[in-house]
Scaffold this motif. Structure first.
Motif, PDB file in Angstrom:
ATOM      1  N   ASP A 178       0.894  -1.457   0.085  1.00 18.64           N
ATOM      2  CA  ASP A 178      -0.234   0.036   0.090  1.00 18.64           C
ATOM      3  C   ASP A 178       0.973   1.368   0.005  1.00 18.64           C
ATOM      4  N   LEU A 179       1.874   1.255   0.919  1.00 18.08           N
ATOM      5  CA  LEU A 179       2.720   2.285   0.980  1.00 18.08           C
ATOM      6  C   LEU A 179       3.370   2.602  -0.411  1.00 18.08           C
ATOM      7  N   HIS A 180       4.013   1.640  -1.387  1.00 16.92           N
ATOM      8  CA  HIS A 180       4.598   1.716  -2.428  1.00 16.92           C
ATOM      9  C   HIS A 180       3.540   2.306  -3.374  1.00 16.92           C
ATOM     10  N   ILE A 181       2.150   1.911  -3.459  1.00 21.90           N
ATOM     11  CA  ILE A 181       1.124   2.400  -4.431  1.00 21.90           C
ATOM     12  C   ILE A 181       1.021   3.790  -4.170  1.00 21.90           C
ATOM     13  N   GLU A 182       1.038   4.322  -2.718  1.00 20.08           N
ATOM     14  CA  GLU A 182       0.800   5.617  -2.314  1.00 20.08           C
ATOM     15  C   GLU A 182       1.861   6.405  -2.706  1.00 20.08           C
ATOM     16  N   LEU A 183       3.170   5.983  -2.492  1.00 25.60           N
ATOM     17  CA  LEU A 183       4.254   6.812  -3.094  1.00 25.60           C
ATOM     18  C   LEU A 183       4.372   6.960  -4.585  1.00 25.60           C
ATOM     19  N   ARG A 184       3.796   5.978  -5.195  1.00 23.59           N
ATOM     20  CA  ARG A 184       3.852   6.091  -6.751  1.00 23.59           C
ATOM     21  C   ARG A 184       2.559   6.814  -7.427  1.00 23.59           C
ATOM     22  N   ALA A 185       1.636   6.694  -6.755  1.00 23.42           N
ATOM     23  CA  ALA A 185       0.360   6.969  -7.559  1.00 23.42           C
ATOM     24  C   ALA A 185      -0.499   8.209  -6.959  1.00 23.42           C
ATOM     25  N   MET A 186      -0.087   8.561  -5.676  1.00 27.66           N
ATOM     26  CA  MET A 186      -0.865   9.717  -5.242  1.00 27.66           C
ATOM     27  C   MET A 186      -0.044  11.007  -5.246  1.00 27.66           C
ATOM     28  N   THR A 187      -0.816  12.099  -5.202  1.00 27.78           N
ATOM     29  CA  THR A 187      -0.067  13.355  -5.268  1.00 27.78           C
ATOM     30  C   THR A 187       0.633  13.705  -3.735  1.00 27.78           C
ATOM     31  N   ILE A 188       1.314  14.680  -3.511  1.00 23.31           N
ATOM     32  CA  ILE A 188       2.040  14.973  -2.614  1.00 23.31           C
ATOM     33  C   ILE A 188       0.773  15.300  -1.444  1.00 23.31           C
ATOM     34  N   GLU A 189       0.029  16.110  -1.745  1.00 20.68           N
ATOM     35  CA  GLU A 189      -1.213  16.198  -0.905  1.00 20.68           C
ATOM     36  C   GLU A 189      -1.801  14.997  -0.431  1.00 20.68           C
ATOM     37  N   GLU A 190      -2.229  14.229  -1.464  1.00 20.71           N
ATOM     38  CA  GLU A 190      -2.941  12.946  -0.981  1.00 20.71           C
ATOM     39  C   GLU A 190      -1.972  12.145  -0.050  1.00 20.71           C
ATOM     40  N   ARG A 191      -0.812  11.940  -0.248  1.00 20.23           N
ATOM     41  CA  ARG A 191       0.057  11.240   0.870  1.00 20.23           C
ATOM     42  C   ARG A 191       0.028  11.550   2.028  1.00 20.23           C
ATOM     43  N   TYR A 192       0.145  13.150   2.015  1.00 21.82           N
ATOM     44  CA  TYR A 192       0.162  13.805   3.493  1.00 21.82           C
ATOM     45  C   TYR A 192      -1.171  13.670   4.072  1.00 21.82           C
ATOM     46  N   LYS A 193      -2.328  13.868   3.474  1.00 22.56           N
ATOM     47  CA  LYS A 193      -3.557  13.339   4.096  1.00 22.56           C
ATOM     48  C   LYS A 193      -3.903  12.079   4.563  1.00 22.56           C
ATOM     49  N   THR A 194      -3.302  10.948   3.690  1.00 22.74           N
ATOM     50  CA  THR A 194      -3.528   9.534   3.968  1.00 22.74           C
ATOM     51  C   THR A 194      -2.711   9.367   5.343  1.00 22.74           C
ATOM     52  N   PHE A 195      -1.407   9.940   5.420  1.00 26.62           N
ATOM     53  CA  PHE A 195      -0.699   9.665   6.488  1.00 26.62           C
ATOM     54  C   PHE A 195      -1.406  10.384   7.822  1.00 26.62           C
ATOM     55  N   CYS A 196      -1.859  11.431   7.739  1.00 25.85           N
ATOM     56  CA  CYS A 196      -2.673  12.284   8.703  1.00 25.85           C
ATOM     57  C   CYS A 196      -4.001  11.393   9.197  1.00 25.85           C
ATOM     58  N   ARG A 197      -4.447  10.754   8.485  1.00 21.44           N
ATOM     59  CA  ARG A 197      -5.615  10.171   8.590  1.00 21.44           C
ATOM     60  C   ARG A 197      -5.272   8.866   9.319  1.00 21.44           C
ATOM     61  N   LYS A 198      -3.935   8.086   9.177  1.00 22.80           N
ATOM     62  CA  LYS A 198      -3.649   6.685   9.549  1.00 22.80           C
ATOM     63  C   LYS A 198      -2.548   7.326  10.938  1.00 22.80           C
ATOM     64  N   SER A 199      -2.076   8.072  10.954  1.00 24.49           N
ATOM     65  CA  SER A 199      -1.155   8.370  12.419  1.00 24.49           C
ATOM     66  C   SER A 199      -1.079   9.807  12.373  1.00 24.49           C
ATOM     67  N   PRO A 200      -2.047  10.488  12.863  1.00 20.10           N
ATOM     68  CA  PRO A 200      -1.975  11.718  12.982  1.00 20.10           C
ATOM     69  C   PRO A 200      -1.191  12.038  14.431  1.00 20.10           C
ATOM     70  N   HIS A 201      -0.984  11.229  15.546  1.00 19.29           N
ATOM     71  CA  HIS A 201      -0.562  11.607  16.391  1.00 19.29           C
ATOM     72  C   HIS A 201       1.089  11.785  16.181  1.00 19.29           C
ATOM     73  N   LEU A 202       1.580  11.198  15.303  1.00 26.96           N
ATOM     74  CA  LEU A 202       3.102  11.178  14.954  1.00 26.96           C
ATOM     75  C   LEU A 202       3.689  12.685  14.362  1.00 26.96           C
ATOM     76  N   LEU A 203       2.566  13.622  13.900  1.00 26.38           N
ATOM     77  CA  LEU A 203       2.700  14.817  13.456  1.00 26.38           C
ATOM     78  C   LEU A 203       3.349  15.539  14.879  1.00 26.38           C
ATOM     79  N   GLN A 204       3.048  15.374  16.018  1.00 26.78           N
ATOM     80  CA  GLN A 204       3.407  15.830  17.270  1.00 26.78           C
ATOM     81  C   GLN A 204       4.664  15.204  17.858  1.00 26.78           C
ATOM     82  N   LEU A 205       4.994  14.006  17.512  1.00 25.18           N
ATOM     83  CA  LEU A 205       6.124  13.258  18.082  1.00 25.18           C
ATOM     84  C   LEU A 205       7.222  13.060  17.242  1.00 25.18           C
TER      85      LEU A 205
END
Length: 188
Positions: free
Chosen positions: A135-162
């Motif tokens: 899934d990560l490989h697909i995200e890195l190759r097929a999603m825009t920068i903004e889509e990757r960022y939003k996906t990360f924020c949905r999956k692991s929002p707590h890491l933005l603070q840590l």
């Protein structure tokens, strides 16, 4: 018991089998910035995160490539180094003070030989990890920068603070400057 419920998401192991595994665990503390594994070292322990955040990364000398972040209730290891008992090709470091429980490679082999359910659990967890990597490989190759960022924020929002944002940017294949713009401007 939170970890037990997490394990059961992969395979419905009995409480007896769960204790067969967890009774073998020892605890080790690491300080922020302390390495768990470095290139050339064989990882002899599989870690179960109790607290803190860890990161695996590959360093070319010119650039760091963030591969993964781990935190409770996940496992923490250089998978191929531990599984095949070969030297690691990359680093595993603590981004925060961390408390980890661990089982040695030899002790895990003994437990797996005693319990088909534990062996199944590790197989299912490995399969889930592989699916996540795909899934990560697909995200890195097929999603825009903004889509990757939003996906990360949905999956692991707590890491933005840590986690320092430069490491998250590296993980997402985003230039740190563009990541900073996303962090300050993207609205969900």
């Amino acid at each position: 018991m939170e970890r037990y419920e997490f394990f059961r998401q992969f395979h419905d192991i009995s409480i007896t089998d769960y204790h067969l595994l967890t009774d073998c665990l020892s605890t080790r503390s690491f300080k922020k910035g302390e390495f768990i594994t470095v290139p050339g070292q064989i990882q002899r322990q599989l870690y179960f995160v109790k607290s803190g955040v860890q990161m695996s990364y590959f360093d070319t000398g010119d650039k760091i490539y963030t591969l993964a972040f781990t935190y409770f209730p996940f496992l923490c290891a250089i998978a191929e180094s531990f599984s095949f008992q070969v030297p690691s090709k990359y680093f595993l470091v603590c981004l925060t003070d961390s408390e980890l429980e661990y089982i040695t490679y030899n002790d895990l082999q003994t437990v797996v030989n005693q319990s088909q359910q534990i062996e199944r659990f590790f197989r299912r967890m490995t399969e889930a990890m592989l699916a996540g990597m795909i899934d990560l490989h697909i995200e890195l190759r097929a999603m825009t920068i903004e889509e990757r960022y939003k996906t990360f924020c949905r999956k692991s929002p707590h890491l933005l603070q840590l986690v320092p944002h430069k490491y998250i940017a590296s993980y997402l294949g985003i230039d740190p400057t563009n990541f900073s713009k996303l962090f300050n401007n993207v609205i969900f």
